[in-house]
Scaffold this motif. Sequence first.
Motif, PDB file in Angstrom:
ATOM      1  N   ARG A 208       0.751  -1.355  -0.022  1.00 36.55           N
ATOM      2  CA  ARG A 208       0.027   0.332   0.143  1.00 36.55           C
ATOM      3  C   ARG A 208       0.679   1.284   0.111  1.00 36.55           C
ATOM      4  NH1 ARG A 208      -1.955   3.632   3.840  1.00 36.55           N
ATOM      5  NH2 ARG A 208      -3.776   4.449   3.551  1.00 36.55           N
ATOM      6  N   GLU A 209       1.818   1.281   0.913  1.00 34.06           N
ATOM      7  CA  GLU A 209       2.684   2.234   0.870  1.00 34.06           C
ATOM      8  C   GLU A 209       3.448   2.814  -0.260  1.00 34.06           C
ATOM      9  OE1 GLU A 209       2.462  -0.028   3.163  1.00 34.06           O
ATOM     10  OE2 GLU A 209       1.475   1.086   4.752  1.00 34.06           O
ATOM     11  N   GLU A 210       3.968   1.467  -1.057  1.00 38.78           N
ATOM     12  CA  GLU A 210       4.581   1.836  -2.243  1.00 38.78           C
ATOM     13  C   GLU A 210       3.809   2.471  -3.300  1.00 38.78           C
ATOM     14  OE1 GLU A 210       7.649  -0.714  -5.247  1.00 38.78           O
ATOM     15  OE2 GLU A 210       6.541  -1.519  -3.852  1.00 38.78           O
ATOM     16  N   VAL A 211       2.506   1.943  -3.368  1.00 43.69           N
ATOM     17  CA  VAL A 211       1.528   2.423  -4.369  1.00 43.69           C
ATOM     18  C   VAL A 211       1.317   3.776  -4.358  1.00 43.69           C
ATOM     19  CG1 VAL A 211      -0.789   1.939  -5.435  1.00 43.69           C
ATOM     20  CG2 VAL A 211       0.525   0.161  -4.685  1.00 43.69           C
ATOM     21  N   ILE A 212       0.976   4.111  -2.962  1.00 45.51           N
ATOM     22  CA  ILE A 212       0.667   5.603  -2.732  1.00 45.51           C
ATOM     23  C   ILE A 212       1.833   6.440  -3.192  1.00 45.51           C
ATOM     24  CG2 ILE A 212       0.359   7.107  -0.893  1.00 45.51           C
ATOM     25  CD1 ILE A 212      -1.351   5.250   0.485  1.00 45.51           C
ATOM     26  N   LYS A 213       3.109   6.103  -2.751  1.00 43.81           N
ATOM     27  CA  LYS A 213       3.985   6.897  -2.910  1.00 43.81           C
ATOM     28  C   LYS A 213       4.420   6.922  -4.423  1.00 43.81           C
ATOM     29  CE  LYS A 213       9.312   6.107  -3.322  1.00 43.81           C
ATOM     30  NZ  LYS A 213      10.461   5.156  -2.784  1.00 43.81           N
ATOM     31  N   ALA A 216       1.490   9.143  -6.292  1.00 46.41           N
ATOM     32  CA  ALA A 216       1.554  10.406  -5.868  1.00 46.41           C
ATOM     33  C   ALA A 216       2.500  11.211  -6.629  1.00 46.41           C
ATOM     34  CB  ALA A 216       1.775  10.637  -4.164  1.00 46.41           C
ATOM     35  N   GLY A 217       3.609  10.546  -6.803  1.00 44.77           N
ATOM     36  CA  GLY A 217       4.904  11.046  -7.276  1.00 44.77           C
ATOM     37  C   GLY A 217       4.555  11.289  -8.820  1.00 44.77           C
ATOM     38  N   ILE A 218       3.830  10.607  -9.407  1.00 46.59           N
ATOM     39  CA  ILE A 218       3.343  10.874 -10.836  1.00 46.59           C
ATOM     40  C   ILE A 218       2.468  12.018 -10.899  1.00 46.59           C
ATOM     41  CG2 ILE A 218       2.168   9.662 -12.703  1.00 46.59           C
ATOM     42  CD1 ILE A 218       3.080   6.810 -11.693  1.00 46.59           C
ATOM     43  N   VAL A 219       1.556  12.052 -10.162  1.00 44.56           N
ATOM     44  CA  VAL A 219       0.370  13.119 -10.126  1.00 44.56           C
ATOM     45  C   VAL A 219       1.219  14.450  -9.929  1.00 44.56           C
ATOM     46  CG1 VAL A 219      -1.327  14.406  -8.986  1.00 44.56           C
ATOM     47  CG2 VAL A 219      -1.310  11.729  -9.283  1.00 44.56           C
ATOM     48  N   GLY A 220       2.370  14.611  -8.970  1.00 43.95           N
ATOM     49  CA  GLY A 220       3.351  15.711  -8.920  1.00 43.95           C
ATOM     50  C   GLY A 220       4.010  16.087  -9.885  1.00 43.95           C
ATOM     51  N   SER A 221       4.548  14.934 -10.432  1.00 40.73           N
ATOM     52  CA  SER A 221       5.316  15.189 -11.819  1.00 40.73           C
ATOM     53  C   SER A 221       4.660  15.912 -13.038  1.00 40.73           C
ATOM     54  CB  SER A 221       6.106  13.982 -12.086  1.00 40.73           C
ATOM     55  OG  SER A 221       5.234  13.034 -12.711  1.00 40.73           O
ATOM     56  N   LEU A 222       3.413  15.466 -13.128  1.00 37.86           N
ATOM     57  CA  LEU A 222       2.334  16.007 -14.171  1.00 37.86           C
ATOM     58  C   LEU A 222       2.471  17.392 -14.025  1.00 37.86           C
ATOM     59  CD1 LEU A 222      -0.157  13.178 -14.401  1.00 37.86           C
ATOM     60  CD2 LEU A 222       1.980  13.502 -16.284  1.00 37.86           C
ATOM     61  N   ASN A 223       2.221  18.124 -12.648  1.00 34.68           N
ATOM     62  CA  ASN A 223       2.064  19.345 -12.461  1.00 34.68           C
ATOM     63  C   ASN A 223       2.285  19.738 -11.006  1.00 34.68           C
ATOM     64  OD1 ASN A 223       1.108  22.038 -11.928  1.00 34.68           O
ATOM     65  ND2 ASN A 223      -0.599  22.035 -13.498  1.00 34.68           N
ATOM     66  N   PRO A 224       3.522  20.342 -10.562  1.00 28.19           N
ATOM     67  CA  PRO A 224       3.715  20.684  -9.282  1.00 28.19           C
ATOM     68  C   PRO A 224       2.425  21.485  -8.474  1.00 28.19           C
ATOM     69  CG  PRO A 224       5.602  21.147 -10.768  1.00 28.19           C
ATOM     70  CD  PRO A 224       4.385  20.966 -11.479  1.00 28.19           C
ATOM     71  N   GLU A 225       1.745  22.067  -9.041  1.00 28.27           N
ATOM     72  CA  GLU A 225       0.395  22.667  -8.500  1.00 28.27           C
ATOM     73  C   GLU A 225      -0.536  21.641  -8.095  1.00 28.27           C
ATOM     74  OE1 GLU A 225      -0.971  26.304 -10.158  1.00 28.27           O
ATOM     75  OE2 GLU A 225       0.918  26.726 -11.281  1.00 28.27           O
TER      76      GLU A 225
END
Length: 333
Positions: A208-213, A216-225
């Motif tokens: 679970r922790e790895e999936v969230i990590k 979340a990283g992919i979402v942030g990389s698409l747009n830091p906002e």
Amino acid sequence: MAAAEPAARKRRPKGHFAAAAGRAKRPRGGGGRQLEAGMRGILITCNMNERKCVGEAYSLLGEYGDLLYGPEQFSDHEERLSGSEREEDEDDVEAALKKEVGQIRASTEQKLRRFQSVESGANNVVFIRTRGIEPENLVHHILKDMHTTKKKKTRVILRMLPISGTCKAFMEDMKKYAETFFEPWFKAPNKGTFQIVYKARNNSHMSREEVIKELAGIVGSLNPENKVDLNNPQYTIVVEIIKNVCCLSVVRDYVLFRKYNLQEVVKSNKEDIQQTPSNLTEEQNSKVVKPETEEEEMSSKEVKQENKNQGSTVLQKKLLKSYHPFVKPMPDI
């Protein structure tokens, strides 16, 4: 003659009994169809009565599907088949041929139905495969109507979540798939607040922790906002893993529609007056969506307890903060 009978039995093809065993083990009602990567549809959870759940799902989806997309069109092969049967006495060969052709057409049409139940691979979970519709648009419309009218329409269905994408439940496959899948919502200039909801069934190799990590990283990389909001996010990323299949969805109004729970959404709540369901644009309607699940008819206190079972809010905030520097978690409460 008696000695010839055993010899005749031995001459049966080697695959005869294997094929029969396969037919006997085939899940009842599933027709051999299984949830697999590349499908899209609607994930539905129920309370111990899957057969009735499928019936309710067909009824509910058919009702709203006809309203949004018009009545489902069928061929007239059944009428032609009836006619051939009446002529069977006159021409048995021709009637038999027409009947066989009609059965083939019926089998093909069954596979191309607008809604088709497939084996999900988990107890109390039903998957309805969809064709020619947008699952997220249909499910959002159903929940919006039930939220407005407060009219209960199901007895055994609990949650109904649109599934706009599925892939193999391995981290590398999920990362590669999510990079493209998340773009309609989170790739600049698009942005929004979000949370991640994770559930695994009959699967022990995913963390679970790895999936969230990673997500979340992919979402942030698409747009830091893109920012995390665990109280009332614009989007909820739902991750449902069943055996070796990962179902993904990005849904709106997840909090307002009580986690897409059909039993809870019809209950009155003062907070509902202060919120209105979001409207999906045409562009968003043409995109994909994703799901969560597990369940019984619960009070608001039990819903909060379920959140703790999936992982506390504080833990998820810390995970998102530590795993992805672009995500700014909401302050701990």
